[in-house]
Each structure stands twice: as C-alpha cells, then as structure tokens.
Write an enzyme that holds these catalytic residues in place. Structure first.
Site, mmCIF file in Angstrom:
data_model
loop_
_atom_site.group_PDB
_atom_site.id
_atom_site.type_symbol
_atom_site.label_atom_id
_atom_site.label_comp_id
_atom_site.label_asym_id
_atom_site.label_seq_id
_atom_site.Cartn_x
_atom_site.Cartn_y
_atom_site.Cartn_z
ATOM 1 N N ILE A 159 -2.916 -9.224 -2.925
ATOM 2 C CA ILE A 159 -2.644 -7.788 -3.082
ATOM 3 C C ILE A 159 -2.607 -7.492 -4.575
ATOM 4 O O ILE A 159 -1.635 -7.786 -5.259
ATOM 5 C CB ILE A 159 -1.319 -7.350 -2.437
ATOM 6 N N ASP A 160 -3.692 -6.926 -5.074
ATOM 7 C CA ASP A 160 -3.766 -6.511 -6.477
ATOM 8 C C ASP A 160 -3.374 -5.039 -6.530
ATOM 9 O O ASP A 160 -3.977 -4.208 -5.862
ATOM 10 C CB ASP A 160 -5.199 -6.698 -6.986
ATOM 11 N N THR A 216 0.441 -4.028 -6.969
ATOM 12 C CA THR A 216 1.702 -4.106 -6.224
ATOM 13 C C THR A 216 2.297 -2.730 -5.962
ATOM 14 O O THR A 216 2.593 -2.367 -4.823
ATOM 15 C CB THR A 216 2.723 -4.948 -7.026
ATOM 16 N N ASP A 220 1.504 -10.354 0.385
ATOM 17 C CA ASP A 220 0.883 -11.328 -0.529
ATOM 18 C C ASP A 220 0.756 -12.702 0.118
ATOM 19 O O ASP A 220 -0.319 -13.307 0.138
ATOM 20 C CB ASP A 220 1.730 -11.483 -1.807
ATOM 21 N N ASP A 253 -6.603 -12.739 -5.468
ATOM 22 C CA ASP A 253 -5.408 -11.908 -5.579
ATOM 23 C C ASP A 253 -5.226 -11.217 -4.234
ATOM 24 O O ASP A 253 -5.968 -10.294 -3.897
ATOM 25 C CB ASP A 253 -5.543 -10.871 -6.694
ATOM 26 N N ASP A 284 -7.240 -11.069 -11.499
ATOM 27 C CA ASP A 284 -7.190 -9.615 -11.658
ATOM 28 C C ASP A 284 -8.522 -9.021 -12.110
ATOM 29 O O ASP A 284 -8.633 -7.781 -12.198
ATOM 30 C CB ASP A 284 -6.115 -9.229 -12.686
ATOM 31 N N GLU A 322 -2.348 -16.505 -6.484
ATOM 32 C CA GLU A 322 -1.165 -16.029 -7.199
ATOM 33 C C GLU A 322 0.138 -16.603 -6.639
ATOM 34 O O GLU A 322 1.128 -16.730 -7.345
ATOM 35 C CB GLU A 322 -1.116 -14.491 -7.151
#
Length: 354
Positions: free
Chosen positions: A136-137, A139, A46, A134, A295, A69
């Site tokens: 890394i959408d 997780t 991230d 984002d 998101d 984020e």
C-alpha cells in the site's frame, strides 16, 4: 511468448488480488482512521497484500528475491492481529478460477502467510532478479479515501524490466484530467480502478482494475505540452515527503499558474504517464533522506515507456541497483521527454539559489 510476458501476467494478477484485499480493508475497517498504529487498517492491508503478492511470485519464480516493506515479527508476537490478517488473506481470491490458478490459489496456512511476508527481506542490489513491492503506497491517501497504489516491479541486474501499479481510486478513463480534487474523496466507486503496466521496450498500458482475469488494455502516452504555462503539476500531499515551497518556486519560474495537484502514492506516475497530468516533482526535504526503491520502480518504468523521462534533480537516471534505497539519487523529476531538460534546468536553478 514475448519477453517477460509470464512475469507481467503474474504481476498484474497478483496486484489485482491484493487490490481486492485493500479495498475490503478500507470499506470494512478504515472508517475515518488516520493513524498507522500497530493494528490500523493500513497495517492490516499492508501485511495482507504483501503476503498475497509474494506468495504469487514465489509460486511462479521461486528463486527470485523480493524487496518488501513489511516483515512478520510483529505478527508472530501479536496473535490477535495475525489472526485478523489471516482471515482476510485466506478469504481473498480472484473471481476467475483460471486467473487464480496462475498465481497459485489461496495461501494454505498461517505459517505460509508469515513465511511469504518475511520473504520480502532481500537487500536488493545490482545482480539477479529482484522484485520491489509496496503493498500500500500512500498510507494516508488509503486511510482518508484518497489515492493509493499497490506497486510491483521486477528488476533484473538493477534494471527495471516490468512495472505494475494498481490504483483503485483513479478513474478508468485515461482522458480524465487531474484536478485539485483528484487526490481526495475518490474511493473505488463505479468508474474508478485502473491497472497500469509496462515492460521495458514494449510501451505502457492501462486497463480497468477487475476482481478476476485482467481486462483488455489500451496503450497510454504522455500528453504533448504545447505551452508549459498550461501544464498540470503533480506533487505529494505530505510536505514531509517533498518540498512544497521549492516546488511552488519552480512552478512560478515555469510560468505555471494552475494550482498543483497534490495526491498520494505512485498514482502520480500513472496519471502523468497517461497525460492526465504533465509534470511530477518530488524534491528532497533533507540532505540525508533516501527514497525507497519500492516507491518509484514501477512508476519510473511506466512513465518512461509512455514517452516520458525520469531523473533525479541532478539529471541522473534513478539507480535501482544500490540496495533498498535510491542511495545515489536526490529527488525525482518526471516529465514528457520533450520538456524534461527545460524543467530540470529550472529545478537546478531554484535549488542552487537556496
């Protein structure tokens, strides 16, 4: 130069470079990890991906804001974690020098990396140029070798103009239909890795995700649903993200008998946009929860440009101008334009009966 062509080029290359980093993190560090503690692979990925993408944005569009984020206070305190992320960031670049030059080349110092991460602190809103990111959408999808996405969208005065999704574990083949297995055990093996893109009013595309210059693209479009009973239904893996019970009731009322495809991240938006799936529902699990704009912003535009309609459960367009969340919306319905109103009516019927 077409409208937003430079923004699209920068976004696609920045997402590709960030995807290289996330794949490196998965293969070198994940090893079955399923938690998100402070030093987990997803935390490392991230931070690193956010640094690379924001650095590219700020190099090309220094006055633009970013809603990201992550923020770097943890890294200023945890030097071991900071140095681990810095080693990844400085070692990640595109294989094509011309492409790398477009997005600014490597970050030059640890301080530059921390500054880039902290530049994701925009409050959002309905005025000016703001990117929603984002890094890394998805997780848990990332950690278990399922679906995840690197997501980036440009909003101008609250309206999404450019959207890019990098999905390392989705098949390149646009005709590959989703199955119940699509959300798991789909790591970046040969034939996987797709970059979805859209510019408002210019349609949506897919292309193979590369480690250098962007590959040639193909236009994508949502698949006509001739019989809604045969539709492929997508939903989140986590019950905490979307109400599985309500979605099952809606599928039943629509006459859909196939099992829903559960997968993480905005990979669902990309899959529906190219006709690999048909309907994506994300239904509220509480009255107070607010979706984050990062998101949904890129996926919303890509589906709409592919011939779909995206609204909340009351039929309202998603409003990305209210800050860092979709404060004025409840849930998400994405479907081909021709059947969206019918799906919306069934959603309202099921939710109103509770």
């Amino acid at each position: 130069m077409s409208t937003y062509s430079k923004e699209l080029e920068v976004a696609e290359l920045a997402v590709q470079r960030a995807a290289i980093l996330t794949k490196k993190v998965f293969h070198e560090k994940a090893k079955g990890t399923v938690s998100k503690d402070d030093a987990s692979p997803v935390t490392i990925g991230d931070f690193g991906a956010q640094a690379l993408i924001i650095a590219a944005i700020k190099k090309n569009f220094p006055e633009d804001e970013v809603v990201g984020e992550e923020e770097a206070s943890t890294l200023r305190e945890n030097t071991k974690l900071r140095d681990e992320i810095w080693a990844l960031v400085k070692g990640t670049k595109l294989s094509d020098d011309a492409a790398e030059k477009v997005i600014g080349g490597p970050i030059e110092s640890v301080d530059d990396m921390l500054t880039a991460i902290d530049a994701g602190n925009s409050a959002g809103g309905s005025k000016g140029r703001i990117w929603a990111l984002d890094p890394i959408d998805g997780t848990k999808g990332f950690l278990r070798g399922g679906q995840y996405a690197v997501c980036l969208a440009l909003m101008v005065d609250g309206d999404v103009k450019v959207g890019v999704l990098g999905c390392p574990n989705l098949p390149v083949d646009d005709s590959a239909t989703l199955t119940a297995e699509s959300g798991k055990d789909q790591t970046d093996t040969e034939g996987n890795g797709v970059l979805f893109s859209a510019v408002l009013g210019q349609g949506a595309t897919s292309r193979p995700l590369t480690d250098g210059a962007v590959a040639n693209s193909k236009p994508i479009a949502m698949k006509p649903v001739k019989d809604i009973k045969e539709a492929i239904f997508c939903e989140s893996v986590e019950a905490g993200h979307s109400s599985h019970g309500d979605q099952a009731a809606i599928a039943s009322k629509l006459g859909i008998t196939k099992p829903s495809v559960r997968m993480d991240s905005q990979a669902k938006y990309g899959s529906v946009a190219r006709g690999a799936g048909d309907i994506y529902l994300r239904l509220p699990t509480s009255k107070t929860y607010q979706e984050k704009i990062w998101d949904h912003a890129a996926g919303d535009l890509i589906v709409r440009e592919a011939g779909g309609q995206v609204t909340d459960t009351l039929g309202r367009r998603l409003d990305f101008g209210k800050g860092r969340t979709l404060a004025e919306n409840k849930g998400v319905i994405a479907a081909p334009a021709a059947i969206h109103d019918y799906v919306l009516d069934v959603v309202k019927e099921v939710l109103s009966s509770k």
